[in-house]
Design a protein around this motif. Structure first.
Motif, PDB file in Angstrom:
ATOM      1  N   LEU A  51       0.827  -1.202   0.000  1.00 35.43           N
ATOM      2  CA  LEU A  51       0.000   0.000   0.000  1.00 35.43           C
ATOM      3  C   LEU A  51       0.864   1.254   0.000  1.00 35.43           C
ATOM      4  N   LEU A  52       1.925   1.253   0.790  1.00 35.50           N
ATOM      5  CA  LEU A  52       2.810   2.413   0.827  1.00 35.50           C
ATOM      6  C   LEU A  52       3.450   2.669  -0.536  1.00 35.50           C
ATOM      7  N   TYR A  53       3.839   1.605  -1.238  1.00 34.78           N
ATOM      8  CA  TYR A  53       4.414   1.777  -2.575  1.00 34.78           C
ATOM      9  C   TYR A  53       3.377   2.359  -3.540  1.00 34.78           C
ATOM     10  N   ARG A  54       2.130   1.902  -3.462  1.00 28.64           N
ATOM     11  CA  ARG A  54       1.087   2.466  -4.333  1.00 28.64           C
ATOM     12  C   ARG A  54       0.876   3.945  -4.040  1.00 28.64           C
ATOM     13  N   LEU A  55       0.852   4.288  -2.752  1.00 25.64           N
ATOM     14  CA  LEU A  55       0.683   5.693  -2.379  1.00 25.64           C
ATOM     15  C   LEU A  55       1.864   6.532  -2.852  1.00 25.64           C
ATOM     16  N   ALA A  56       3.048   5.951  -2.808  1.00 28.33           N
ATOM     17  CA  ALA A  56       4.238   6.680  -3.264  1.00 28.33           C
ATOM     18  C   ALA A  56       4.197   6.923  -4.770  1.00 28.33           C
ATOM     19  N   ARG A  57       3.506   6.050  -5.502  1.00 24.17           N
ATOM     20  CA  ARG A  57       3.405   6.225  -6.951  1.00 24.17           C
ATOM     21  C   ARG A  57       2.257   7.134  -7.365  1.00 24.17           C
TER      22      ARG A  57
END
Length: 347
Positions: A15-21
């Motif tokens: 989820l954090l990676y998706r938010l970072a993108r």
């Protein structure tokens, strides 16, 4: 036997990676900062394990009469170390002015009380382990986790992704349950066993919240993390009633039709989560009256493999429902119905 596995964070890296993108500049910065700190913590933990030769020091426990928690809350003063900081409240001491200290103290107590009152379990290890809360960890840290070595670590959140993580009693229940799973089953943290690991924490975390609020299965919102999310993740992190609907980033499937091969354990945990929801709401009353004890019996069953699949765990829940209540009982039928609803074979 005490086993020290990986630490498990309430906000998953996927989820954090998706938010970072996909997030705006503020959300991207918060997600990247949290990912960076989580990465440093994992590296420090791996290095420490290497210095120990891969073996964690075993906690010293003493014979005692159970039923009362032993809590200590430490203020990390925004440091990024898991070495306990300044003691701000110990067991039996009056409440300090800091709301986070009191939320952590009360949440640890509610979780202890649930496990003792419902299952007669004396803390995480069953032997009265001290419950240590480390508050104000890092700067605007968007996560909370149990580190596998006796510490529940709380970030303050950045206000967009998460807020004060000590406010979520279900989150505290979730994280401490990882410690219980570590002691009882040591479920491998990948694939279906990893998703079961996460689901079991949600199953008991939501019961801690329900019991504290005096809610039956009909009154519960069946949400995880509703009290700690900021606007980017509102209204919650996960929904056991309707996986995939908790927030606009929620990617959990509700049945095996949506199972993500090789997917994040927090994603696929929606499937066994929903199975428990169906079983518990089919029975009605309190989730900890029948459904919860059946899930706990499966978790503590010596035949549960560290690499257990959904089907293997489902079969254990059915077996224990039948042993406790009978093959044609409402309890056994409800458990079967739960797994059928998510298209997991329980035979």
């Amino acid at each position: 036997m005490t086993r020290h596995g990986p630490s498990h964070r309430i906000l998953p890296p996927g989820l954090l990676y998706r938010l970072a993108r996909t997030g705006d500049a503020e959300v991207r910065r918060a997600a990247l900062d949290t990912l960076a700190l989580d990465g440093r913590l994992r590296l420090a933990r791996a290095e420490a394990a290497g210095r120990r030769g891969g073996r964690a020091a075993q906690p010293v426990t003493h014979a005692r009469v159970g039923g009362r928690p032993n809590r200590v809350i430490y203020d990390q003063q925004h440091a990024e170390t898991q070495t306990p900081g300044v003691v701000v409240r110990a067991e039996g001491q009056p409440a300090p002015a800091d709301p986070a200290a009191n939320q952590a103290y009360d949440g640890l107590g509610a979780t202890y009380d649930f496990w003792w009152s419902v299952f007669g379990r004396d803390s995480i290890d069953g032997q009265g382990m001290m419950l240590q809360g480390l508050i104000h960890f890092g700067e605007a840290y968007d996560n909370a986790f149990y580190d596998g070595a006796g510490h529940m670590v709380f970030g303050d959140g950045d206000g967009r992704l998460l807020t004060q993580t000590t406010a979520g009693v279900d989150v505290i229940g979730h994280e401490l349950t990882h410690g219980i799973t570590q002691h009882e089953a040591n479920l491998v943290y990948s694939g279906q066993s990893g998703a079961l690991n996460e689901s079991i924490s949600d199953v008991f975390g939501v019961q801690v919240k329900q019991r504290l609020l005096g809610q039956d299965t009909a009154a519960s919102d069946w949400l995880i993390g509703a009290d700690i999310v900021g606007p980017e993740l509102a209204p919650a992190l996960r929904s056991m009633r309707a996986p995939g609907t908790a927030n606009r980033h929620d990617d959990q499937p509700a049945t095996m039709d949506g199972y993500v091969a090789g997917g994040d354990v927090h994603t696929n945990s929606g499937i066994p989560n929903h199975a428990f929801y169906v079983a518990a709401t089919t029975l009605g009353g309190h989730a900890w009256d029948a459904a919860g004890p059946i899930w706990y019996a499966a978790l503590t069953d010596a035949s549960l493999s560290p690499n257990a699949t959904f089907t293997a765990f489902a079969a254990l829940t059915v077996r224990h429902a039948v042993q406790r209540h009978g093959a044609t009982s409402a309890e056994a039928e409800a458990v079967r119905a739960g797994w059928e609803a998510v298209k997991v074979a329980a035979a």
